[in-house]
Design a protein around this motif. Structure first.
Motif, short mmCIF file in Angstrom:
data_model
loop_
_atom_site.label_atom_id
_atom_site.label_comp_id
_atom_site.label_asym_id
_atom_site.label_seq_id
_atom_site.Cartn_x
_atom_site.Cartn_y
_atom_site.Cartn_z
N ALA A 179 -36.61 4.56 55.74
CA ALA A 179 -36.47 5.38 54.54
C ALA A 179 -35.03 5.50 54.08
O ALA A 179 -34.74 6.24 53.13
N PHE A 180 -34.11 4.78 54.73
CA PHE A 180 -32.70 4.87 54.37
C PHE A 180 -32.44 3.98 53.16
O PHE A 180 -31.99 2.85 53.27
N TRP A 181 -32.72 4.52 51.98
CA TRP A 181 -32.69 3.71 50.76
C TRP A 181 -31.30 3.22 50.36
O TRP A 181 -31.20 2.17 49.71
N PRO A 182 -30.19 3.92 50.69
CA PRO A 182 -28.89 3.35 50.29
C PRO A 182 -28.64 1.95 50.84
O PRO A 182 -28.04 1.11 50.15
N ASP A 196 -29.39 -13.98 42.67
CA ASP A 196 -30.83 -13.87 42.88
C ASP A 196 -31.31 -12.54 42.29
O ASP A 196 -31.51 -11.55 43.01
N THR A 197 -31.50 -12.53 40.97
CA THR A 197 -31.83 -11.30 40.27
C THR A 197 -33.17 -10.73 40.71
O THR A 197 -33.31 -9.51 40.89
N GLU A 198 -34.17 -11.58 40.89
CA GLU A 198 -35.50 -11.08 41.25
C GLU A 198 -35.49 -10.42 42.63
O GLU A 198 -36.14 -9.39 42.84
N ALA A 199 -34.76 -11.01 43.58
CA ALA A 199 -34.67 -10.40 44.91
C ALA A 199 -33.95 -9.06 44.82
O ALA A 199 -34.31 -8.10 45.51
N ALA A 200 -32.93 -8.99 43.96
CA ALA A 200 -32.21 -7.73 43.79
C ALA A 200 -33.13 -6.65 43.22
O ALA A 200 -33.18 -5.52 43.72
N ILE A 201 -33.89 -7.00 42.17
CA ILE A 201 -34.80 -6.04 41.56
C ILE A 201 -35.84 -5.57 42.58
O ILE A 201 -36.18 -4.38 42.64
N ASP A 202 -36.32 -6.49 43.39
CA ASP A 202 -37.30 -6.13 44.42
C ASP A 202 -36.75 -5.08 45.37
O ASP A 202 -37.43 -4.12 45.72
N ARG A 203 -35.49 -5.24 45.78
CA ARG A 203 -34.86 -4.27 46.69
C ARG A 203 -34.65 -2.94 45.99
O ARG A 203 -34.87 -1.87 46.58
N TRP A 204 -34.20 -2.99 44.73
CA TRP A 204 -33.97 -1.73 44.02
C TRP A 204 -35.27 -0.99 43.76
O TRP A 204 -35.31 0.24 43.84
N GLU A 205 -36.33 -1.72 43.47
CA GLU A 205 -37.63 -1.06 43.29
C GLU A 205 -38.10 -0.43 44.59
O GLU A 205 -38.71 0.66 44.57
N ALA A 207 -36.11 0.82 46.83
CA ALA A 207 -35.30 2.04 46.99
C ALA A 207 -35.85 3.17 46.13
O ALA A 207 -35.95 4.32 46.57
N VAL A 208 -36.23 2.86 44.89
CA VAL A 208 -36.80 3.88 43.99
C VAL A 208 -38.13 4.40 44.52
O VAL A 208 -38.44 5.59 44.40
N ALA A 209 -38.91 3.51 45.16
CA ALA A 209 -40.19 3.94 45.72
C ALA A 209 -39.99 4.96 46.83
O ALA A 209 -40.82 5.84 47.05
N ILE A 210 -38.87 4.86 47.54
CA ILE A 210 -38.57 5.83 48.60
C ILE A 210 -38.08 7.14 48.01
O ILE A 210 -38.46 8.23 48.45
N ASP A 211 -37.21 7.04 46.99
CA ASP A 211 -36.65 8.24 46.36
C ASP A 211 -36.58 8.01 44.86
O ASP A 211 -35.65 7.37 44.36
N ASP A 212 -37.58 8.53 44.15
CA ASP A 212 -37.63 8.29 42.70
C ASP A 212 -36.62 9.12 41.94
O ASP A 212 -36.51 9.00 40.71
N GLY A 213 -35.85 9.94 42.64
CA GLY A 213 -34.78 10.69 42.00
C GLY A 213 -33.42 10.05 42.17
O GLY A 213 -32.40 10.63 41.79
N SER A 214 -33.39 8.83 42.73
CA SER A 214 -32.12 8.14 42.95
C SER A 214 -31.75 7.35 41.71
O SER A 214 -32.44 6.40 41.32
#
Length: 294
Positions: A179-182, A196-205, A207-214
């Motif tokens: 759960a350590f989203w940072p 690798d934009t798609e891989a980056a978006i996947d990781r950021w999504e 992170a948002v799924a863990i904390d939607d207030g980030s």
């Protein structure tokens, strides 16, 4: 410094004792002034150090610092006082003072992993990323399961441009705390700089799924979508992210949070778009003053 000599130094600095100025009769009284309970002084020093920690937790660094400084004088042989002082100096981004205090702490307690971890942070603040890596690795040999230290190690590798080592460190942190989203967010930062934009978006999504207030990963997704030509989606997500935390509307703040050149360039273009400029103005954040093409 021996405790007796320390007391004399304090008296001299305070103007309460001077061998040259005090008459002989007064000098005969000096030993009575030295009959103090040094264990009590050390206890008081550690109590001040605990007060400083509580103030640090409340983000009252300016109030904590003088207590920590006094604590090192009352309890100079306790590594905790130097450790706390070094931590506070690092918090204030005074790396030289932090490193000096933390080195005193390590001399007193060489097996304390936290001292090495904080030394790593101080060297990171100073821009000495290679030494930061070495210090954090020293601490990890003593305490290998520190999520925060692995995250700091990844950040140091990221600044060094060693993307493979950075991702490995971030992934090790996530293995210990899923759960350590940072750390997940920063894996996305690395992927974006690698193209690798798609891989980056996947990781950021993730992170948002863990904390939607980030706000940070949400803004990063918005910028990536905008750069891909998904303008409406990017603008809508960007407005939400900036309303969550307007600090992310500052390019310098993003750079401090390790956003790389490719992502910063795309963010500059994003911020220059009229809808996002309007959002930044409404949030009282200064928008970019020049086109990203200039």
């Amino acid at each position: 410094m021996p405790k007796r000599c320390w007391l004399l130094s304090v008296l001299a600095c305070a103007g309460l004792w001077s061998a040259a100025a005090v008459p002989a009769r007064a000098q005969a009284l000096l030993p009575y002034a030295l009959e103090l309970d040094f264990e009590y002084l050390e206890t008081q020093g550690l109590a001040l150090a605990r007060d400083a920690v509580q103030l640090l937790r409340l983000q009252q660094v300016d109030l904590a610092l003088p207590r920590a400084e006094l604590a090192t004088q009352l309890a100079p042989d306790a590594f905790q006082t130097w450790f706390i002082l070094g931590t506070l100096q690092a918090q204030r981004e005074n790396p030289e003072a932090a490193i000096a205090a933390l080195q005193r702490a390590r001399a007193l307690a060489p097996e304390e992993a936290g001292v090495s971890f904080t030394l790593g942070r101080a060297h990171f603040i100073a821009g000495d990323y290679r030494t930061a890596v070495e210090e954090i690795q020293t601490g990890l040999r003593l305490e290998p399961d520190s999520v925060e230290a692995l995250f700091d190690l990844g950040n140091a590798y990221l600044k060094l441009g060693d993307y493979g080592a950075a991702i490995e460190s971030f992934e090790n942190a996530v293995d210990l705390d899923e759960a350590f989203w940072p750390a997940i967010n920063n894996i996305g930062l690395v992927h974006y700089e690698q193209g690798d934009t798609e891989a980056a978006i996947d990781r950021w999504e993730a992170a948002v799924a863990i904390d939607d207030g980030s706000a940070e990963p949400l803004l990063a997704i918005a910028v990536a979508h905008f750069a891909q030509g998904r303008l409406e989606e990017g603008i809508a997500m960007g407005e939400t992210a900036l309303e969550l935390d307007s600090r992310y509307g500052d390019l310098e703040f993003l750079a401090e949070n390790l956003w790389g050149e490719r992502l910063l360039d795309d963010t500059r273009a994003f911020f220059f778009s009229p809808p996002i400029r309007a959002v930044l103005t409404r949030l009282q954040v200064a928008p970019p003053t020049a086109s990203p093409d200039e």
